[in-house]
Motif scaffolding. Structure first.
Motif, PDB file in Angstrom:
ATOM      1  N   PRO A 173       0.829  -1.207   0.000  1.00  0.00           N
ATOM      2  CA  PRO A 173       0.000   0.000   0.000  1.00  0.00           C
ATOM      3  C   PRO A 173       0.866   1.260   0.000  1.00  0.00           C
ATOM      4  CG  PRO A 173      -0.804  -1.581   1.616  1.00  0.00           C
ATOM      5  CD  PRO A 173       0.496  -2.119   1.118  1.00  0.00           C
ATOM      6  N   ALA A 174       0.443   2.268  -0.753  1.00  0.00           N
ATOM      7  CA  ALA A 174       1.238   3.490  -0.897  1.00  0.00           C
ATOM      8  C   ALA A 174       1.515   4.149   0.451  1.00  0.00           C
ATOM      9  CB  ALA A 174       0.520   4.460  -1.825  1.00  0.00           C
ATOM     10  N   GLU A 175       0.583   4.009   1.393  1.00  0.00           N
ATOM     11  CA  GLU A 175       0.716   4.701   2.673  1.00  0.00           C
ATOM     12  C   GLU A 175       1.883   4.180   3.506  1.00  0.00           C
ATOM     13  OE1 GLU A 175      -3.575   4.814   1.381  1.00  0.00           O
ATOM     14  OE2 GLU A 175      -1.966   3.312   1.472  1.00  0.00           O
ATOM     15  N   ILE A 176       2.360   2.980   3.244  1.00  0.00           N
ATOM     16  CA  ILE A 176       3.444   2.443   4.055  1.00  0.00           C
ATOM     17  C   ILE A 176       4.764   2.377   3.288  1.00  0.00           C
ATOM     18  CG2 ILE A 176       1.867   1.137   5.511  1.00  0.00           C
ATOM     19  CD1 ILE A 176       2.689  -1.382   4.039  1.00  0.00           C
ATOM     20  N   LEU A 177       4.794   2.903   2.076  1.00  0.00           N
ATOM     21  CA  LEU A 177       6.036   2.960   1.315  1.00  0.00           C
ATOM     22  C   LEU A 177       6.859   4.169   1.753  1.00  0.00           C
ATOM     23  CD1 LEU A 177       4.687   2.091  -2.235  1.00  0.00           C
ATOM     24  CD2 LEU A 177       6.248   0.689  -0.855  1.00  0.00           C
ATOM     25  N   PRO A 178       8.163   4.164   1.504  1.00  0.00           N
ATOM     26  CA  PRO A 178       8.983   5.337   1.815  1.00  0.00           C
ATOM     27  C   PRO A 178       8.492   6.567   1.051  1.00  0.00           C
ATOM     28  CG  PRO A 178      10.358   3.423   1.332  1.00  0.00           C
ATOM     29  CD  PRO A 178       8.949   3.045   0.974  1.00  0.00           C
ATOM     30  N   GLU A 179       8.787   7.740   1.591  1.00  0.00           N
ATOM     31  CA  GLU A 179       8.435   8.977   0.906  1.00  0.00           C
ATOM     32  C   GLU A 179       9.177   9.045  -0.431  1.00  0.00           C
ATOM     33  OE1 GLU A 179       8.791  12.560   3.123  1.00  0.00           O
ATOM     34  OE2 GLU A 179       7.860  11.738   4.927  1.00  0.00           O
ATOM     35  N   ARG A 180       8.538   9.671  -1.409  1.00  0.00           N
ATOM     36  CA  ARG A 180       9.107   9.835  -2.749  1.00  0.00           C
ATOM     37  C   ARG A 180       9.554   8.482  -3.300  1.00  0.00           C
ATOM     38  NH1 ARG A 180      13.167  14.891  -2.803  1.00  0.00           N
ATOM     39  NH2 ARG A 180      12.890  14.521  -5.024  1.00  0.00           N
ATOM     40  N   TRP A 181       8.664   7.516  -3.227  1.00  0.00           N
ATOM     41  CA  TRP A 181       8.941   6.154  -3.671  1.00  0.00           C
ATOM     42  C   TRP A 181       9.257   6.146  -5.168  1.00  0.00           C
ATOM     43  CZ3 TRP A 181      10.713   1.737  -2.616  1.00  0.00           C
ATOM     44  CH2 TRP A 181      10.354   0.570  -3.315  1.00  0.00           C
ATOM     45  N   SER A 182      10.433   5.647  -5.525  1.00  0.00           N
ATOM     46  CA  SER A 182      10.881   5.671  -6.919  1.00  0.00           C
ATOM     47  C   SER A 182      10.034   4.781  -7.813  1.00  0.00           C
ATOM     48  CB  SER A 182      12.354   5.258  -7.006  1.00  0.00           C
ATOM     49  OG  SER A 182      12.556   3.972  -6.432  1.00  0.00           O
ATOM     50  N   GLY A 183       9.338   3.811  -7.237  1.00  0.00           N
ATOM     51  CA  GLY A 183       8.474   2.964  -8.048  1.00  0.00           C
ATOM     52  C   GLY A 183       7.360   3.738  -8.715  1.00  0.00           C
ATOM     53  N   SER A 184       6.872   4.787  -8.070  1.00  0.00           N
ATOM     54  CA  SER A 184       5.793   5.587  -8.662  1.00  0.00           C
ATOM     55  C   SER A 184       6.290   6.342  -9.891  1.00  0.00           C
ATOM     56  CB  SER A 184       5.257   6.575  -7.622  1.00  0.00           C
ATOM     57  OG  SER A 184       4.756   5.889  -6.492  1.00  0.00           O
ATOM     58  N   GLU A 185       7.478   6.937  -9.777  1.00  0.00           N
ATOM     59  CA  GLU A 185       8.036   7.662 -10.916  1.00  0.00           C
ATOM     60  C   GLU A 185       8.395   6.709 -12.050  1.00  0.00           C
ATOM     61  OE1 GLU A 185      11.671  10.754 -12.074  1.00  0.00           O
ATOM     62  OE2 GLU A 185      11.345  10.166  -9.987  1.00  0.00           O
ATOM     63  N   ALA A 186       8.951   5.549 -11.697  1.00  0.00           N
ATOM     64  CA  ALA A 186       9.310   4.579 -12.730  1.00  0.00           C
ATOM     65  C   ALA A 186       8.079   4.108 -13.486  1.00  0.00           C
ATOM     66  CB  ALA A 186      10.035   3.392 -12.099  1.00  0.00           C
ATOM     67  N   LYS A 187       6.970   3.912 -12.791  1.00  0.00           N
ATOM     68  CA  LYS A 187       5.727   3.508 -13.451  1.00  0.00           C
ATOM     69  C   LYS A 187       5.268   4.577 -14.432  1.00  0.00           C
ATOM     70  CE  LYS A 187       1.831   3.630 -11.139  1.00  0.00           C
ATOM     71  NZ  LYS A 187       0.747   3.266 -10.184  1.00  0.00           N
ATOM     72  N   THR A 188       5.353   5.843 -14.035  1.00  0.00           N
ATOM     73  CA  THR A 188       4.964   6.934 -14.924  1.00  0.00           C
ATOM     74  C   THR A 188       5.844   6.964 -16.156  1.00  0.00           C
ATOM     75  OG1 THR A 188       4.137   8.244 -13.068  1.00  0.00           O
ATOM     76  CG2 THR A 188       4.702   9.436 -15.080  1.00  0.00           C
ATOM     77  N   VAL A 189       7.160   6.834 -15.958  1.00  0.00           N
ATOM     78  CA  VAL A 189       8.098   6.821 -17.074  1.00  0.00           C
ATOM     79  C   VAL A 189       7.784   5.667 -18.019  1.00  0.00           C
ATOM     80  CG1 VAL A 189      10.521   6.417 -17.693  1.00  0.00           C
ATOM     81  CG2 VAL A 189       9.953   8.016 -15.857  1.00  0.00           C
TER      82      VAL A 189
END
Length: 279
Positions: free
Chosen positions: A221-237
């Motif tokens: 869940p996003a709420e328990i991931l580290p701040e500025r999780w690189s997985g989110s940016e990688a998914k967008t890319v």
């Protein structure tokens, strides 16, 4: 500029022939009938520096591993997905091309140990002793005994869940995706377009590198991931580049890949469904 971008994509990239062949089948061949001529596979792999002898050796090993099945027609050899590999390919496609998908919950299972392939496929995390945690996708790891099922993704119900996985190593993989492909994204956003062959090569490399991270991600869940999780940016890319490359890449598939009936179609309902999942 085109050559510089593609050179940057393969620079210092470590990959085996077998793993790249799996990418080729998963992204380009499986949605178009599951069959590919060996000559097409050799040509596509050569573009990323994988030579013919390595391709032939890797295909032979994939046949032995029951991932591919061969058929000879005249002087040509064709390879299709083996039945045992279809579920595995479908599982990877489900994660790659439906980026909002999440597990229904979490499982605690007991087993004396798992092969590395099973640990990776089911995202198993050791809890100590014979206990393991994994996402709930509806099936149990082989030989595992279910002890507890935690439905849902409410972080309040899952204290300490993130500590069971090595998120630093996973973040590094996602950061490698971002670093390697951001120059290409800037190029495409600026309106530059690649020729079909180059677009296909770039898309296969994109899928290959991103898949290497995503298939190791338990999708917490996003709420328990580290701040500025690189997985989110990688998914967008990944999603943006894949969509920008696809018109030319699909033309590249029709130009470069053949099955026993002739050139593969640029698009099929199955390939369009994958693309729509990223929109």
């Amino acid at each position: 500029m085109r050559d510089a971008v593609l050179t940057g994509l393969v620079k210092d990239l470590q990959m085996t022939a077998a793993s790249f062949i799996v990418t080729v089948y998963g992204d380009a061949v499986a949605p178009r009938g599951e069959v590919l001529w060996m000559g097409s596979l050799i040509s596509v792999c050569d573009r990323v520096g994988i030579r013919e002898n390595l391709v032939r050796t890797a295909v032979s090993r994939l046949v032995v591993a029951d991932r591919l099945q061969g058929q000879r027609i005249g002087r040509r050899s064709f390879y299709r997905l083996a039945p045992a590999a279809r579920a595995e390919f479908a599982e990877a496609a489900r994660l790659l091309y439906a980026p909002g998908l999440r597990p229904s919950g979490w499982l605690v299972v007991a087993a004396q140990g798992f092969p590395e392939e099973t640990r990776r496929r089911f995202h198993l995390a050791p809890m100590g002793g014979d206990l393991w945690m994994c996402p709930d996708w509806g099936d149990l790891p082989p030989q595992a005994q279910l002890l507890l099922r935690c439905p849902g993704n409410d972080p309040a119900l899952l204290p300490g869940l993130a500590r069971f996985w090595d998120l630093n190593a996973l973040a590094a993989r996602y950061e490698a995706v971002i670093h390697r492909f951001t120059p290409l994204l800037h190029t495409l956003r600026a309106g530059h377009r690649l020729a079909p062959a180059e677009a296909l090569t770039a898309r296969l490399l994109l899928v290959h590198v991103y898949r290497g991270a995503l298939l190791r991600d338990p999708l917490l869940p996003a709420e328990i991931l580290p701040e500025r999780w690189s997985g989110s940016e990688a998914k967008t890319v990944f999603c943006e580049i894949y969509q920008l490359l696809s018109p030319a890449a699909q033309a590249g598939i029709a130009e470069a890949m053949e099955d026993e009936a002739g050139p593969l179609p640029a698009a099929t309902p199955a390939s369009e469904a994958l693309l729509a999942g990223l929109a």
